[in-house]
Design a protein around this motif. Sequence first.
Motif, PDB file in Angstrom:
ATOM      1  N   PHE A 308      32.318 -17.926  52.522  1.00  0.00           N
ATOM      2  CA  PHE A 308      33.054 -16.665  52.644  1.00  0.00           C
ATOM      3  C   PHE A 308      34.254 -16.850  53.573  1.00  0.00           C
ATOM      4  O   PHE A 308      35.393 -16.515  53.234  1.00  0.00           O
ATOM      5  N   GLN A 309      33.979 -17.429  54.731  1.00  0.00           N
ATOM      6  CA  GLN A 309      35.040 -17.647  55.719  1.00  0.00           C
ATOM      7  C   GLN A 309      36.115 -18.601  55.180  1.00  0.00           C
ATOM      8  O   GLN A 309      37.307 -18.395  55.383  1.00  0.00           O
ATOM      9  N   LYS A 310      35.668 -19.631  54.469  1.00  0.00           N
ATOM     10  CA  LYS A 310      36.625 -20.622  53.932  1.00  0.00           C
ATOM     11  C   LYS A 310      37.555 -19.972  52.910  1.00  0.00           C
ATOM     12  O   LYS A 310      38.756 -20.268  52.879  1.00  0.00           O
ATOM     13  N   ALA A 311      36.998 -19.112  52.049  1.00  0.00           N
ATOM     14  CA  ALA A 311      37.838 -18.463  51.030  1.00  0.00           C
ATOM     15  C   ALA A 311      38.819 -17.496  51.689  1.00  0.00           C
ATOM     16  O   ALA A 311      39.975 -17.392  51.273  1.00  0.00           O
ATOM     17  N   LEU A 368      38.543 -12.135  59.680  1.00  0.00           N
ATOM     18  CA  LEU A 368      38.487 -13.490  60.232  1.00  0.00           C
ATOM     19  C   LEU A 368      38.419 -13.467  61.759  1.00  0.00           C
ATOM     20  O   LEU A 368      37.634 -14.199  62.374  1.00  0.00           O
ATOM     21  N   GLY A 369      39.235 -12.576  62.349  1.00  0.00           N
ATOM     22  CA  GLY A 369      39.235 -12.483  63.811  1.00  0.00           C
ATOM     23  C   GLY A 369      37.848 -12.135  64.324  1.00  0.00           C
ATOM     24  O   GLY A 369      37.348 -12.726  65.289  1.00  0.00           O
ATOM     25  N   ARG A 370      37.214 -11.169  63.610  1.00  0.00           N
ATOM     26  CA  ARG A 370      35.869 -10.756  64.034  1.00  0.00           C
ATOM     27  C   ARG A 370      34.875 -11.906  63.870  1.00  0.00           C
ATOM     28  O   ARG A 370      34.034 -12.160  64.737  1.00  0.00           O
ATOM     29  N   ASP A 374      32.741 -13.450  66.874  1.00  0.00           N
ATOM     30  CA  ASP A 374      31.268 -13.411  66.798  1.00  0.00           C
ATOM     31  C   ASP A 374      30.665 -14.808  66.929  1.00  0.00           C
ATOM     32  O   ASP A 374      29.640 -15.006  67.571  1.00  0.00           O
ATOM     33  N   GLN A 375      31.335 -15.790  66.288  1.00  0.00           N
ATOM     34  CA  GLN A 375      30.799 -17.155  66.355  1.00  0.00           C
ATOM     35  C   GLN A 375      30.835 -17.686  67.784  1.00  0.00           C
ATOM     36  O   GLN A 375      29.961 -18.451  68.187  1.00  0.00           O
ATOM     37  N   HIS A 376      31.820 -17.241  68.539  1.00  0.00           N
ATOM     38  CA  HIS A 376      31.909 -17.688  69.931  1.00  0.00           C
ATOM     39  C   HIS A 376      30.806 -17.031  70.764  1.00  0.00           C
ATOM     40  O   HIS A 376      30.178 -17.657  71.606  1.00  0.00           O
TER      41      HIS A 376
END
Length: 378
Positions: A308-311, A368-370, A374-376
Amino acid sequence: MRQLLAEIHRARHEEFKAFVAEHVQPAAARWDLEEQLPASALAALGARGYLGATIAAEHGGRGWDTVVFGLLNEAVGRGSSALTGVLTVQAMVAMALQKWGSAAQKSEWLPRLASGAAIGAIGLTEPGGGSDLQSLATAFTESSAGTLRINGRKRWISCAQFADVFLVFGKLDGRPAACLVPRNKICINPINDLLGFRAAGLGELTLRDAEVPAANLVGKPGFALSHVAPVALQYGRISTAWSAIGLLRGCLEESVAWAATRRIGAAAMGELGMIRSLIARMGTDLEAGALLCHAACAAQDERRPEVFQKALMAKYFASRAAVRAASDAVQIRGASGCHGSSPVSRYYRDAKIMEIIEGTTQVHEDILGRLFVDQHVH
Ligand SMILES: Cc1cc2nc3c(=O)[nH]c(=O)nc-3n(C[C@H](O)[C@H](O)[C@H](O)COP(=O)(O)OP(=O)(O)OC[C@H]3O[C@@H](n4cnc5c(N)ncnc54)[C@H](O)[C@@H]3O)c2cc1C
């Protein structure tokens, strides 16, 4: 990029590019001017199986992997963004159906979508807005004897002027729902005079007490925005990202050819540092964008969770890079780039559309920013 491709991918890409050089590039300016795709262009896509590129072979499709689908969109995108729009929505409808459709829906529609006997369209956007899908106002009501009644309007719908079946999103008892609606149930008004994608057959749909069998619902009510639309949008983003890369390649090829032959005083234009700088950015954006697109397709084919993120990243980067490249390509050509006799004037108009469709640039930045934050945090 080429080194990332397997032999079979390279061969397919060459096949697609040859098709586009013969059937798309020579006619694309006329289609744009006439704001119409001829039936023969759709038939040519159908005859080669391109409209069923991602549909599984058991349903009559080519069953190609996402990388091949991407390369098809790249090649067609070099010729005509409007024609790529057909590939985009056909894949969006087909893949949502392949994943979430009932057995009856699959057997009725997938073979026809695969061959091009039927063209699909997707009705998400409404006059009230396209980015905030939660606020869909189209109303489905279930009447007696398994019938659905649909009331609402959809605007900016690609292929509406010639599609046979529409995947329409709305709400049923307040729950998001998606439903297949045949063309004869919808009042369709063409939308002309668009900035770009002028031949993509856009239209506005009015559904007034349109009745279809409740069996036309795709997926369960309540799951349309969380499950059905994401499958469609995933393919929509990948298709649009690659189409933008095709357009960017067109900008580079046109710009390099012009810079090599056009003379400014005694020197070839390509000798000028400022022109080289524009071309350097274009060529580097092309490579970077293609790598992001390839990564998105590989993640999809390998069913990796980051797909999802890659697309999102591929579509976000490629559409913005295409806008930059098209602007610079016009700049490099000067006045002749502002005229319809050069494809870069069309690229300039089409590129901007790519920042709007399948989620705007701002929506991509928001998501994407979110995701990155979130991943951080986690
Ligand atoms: C050529 C073309 C083909 C299309 N084909 C289809 C189709 O086949 N099917 C379909 O359903 N739709 C289609 N669309 C519609 C397209 O998906 C929408 O235009 C798009 O989703 C944006 O919706 P909107 O135009 O209503 O803009 P809005 O949603 O009103 O947005 C307006 C502005 O606000 C910004 N914005 C919105 N939300 C946020 C946010 N959270 N944060 C920051 N800024 C935000 C947007 O980025 C944009 O700049 C098509 C559009 C075009 C131009």
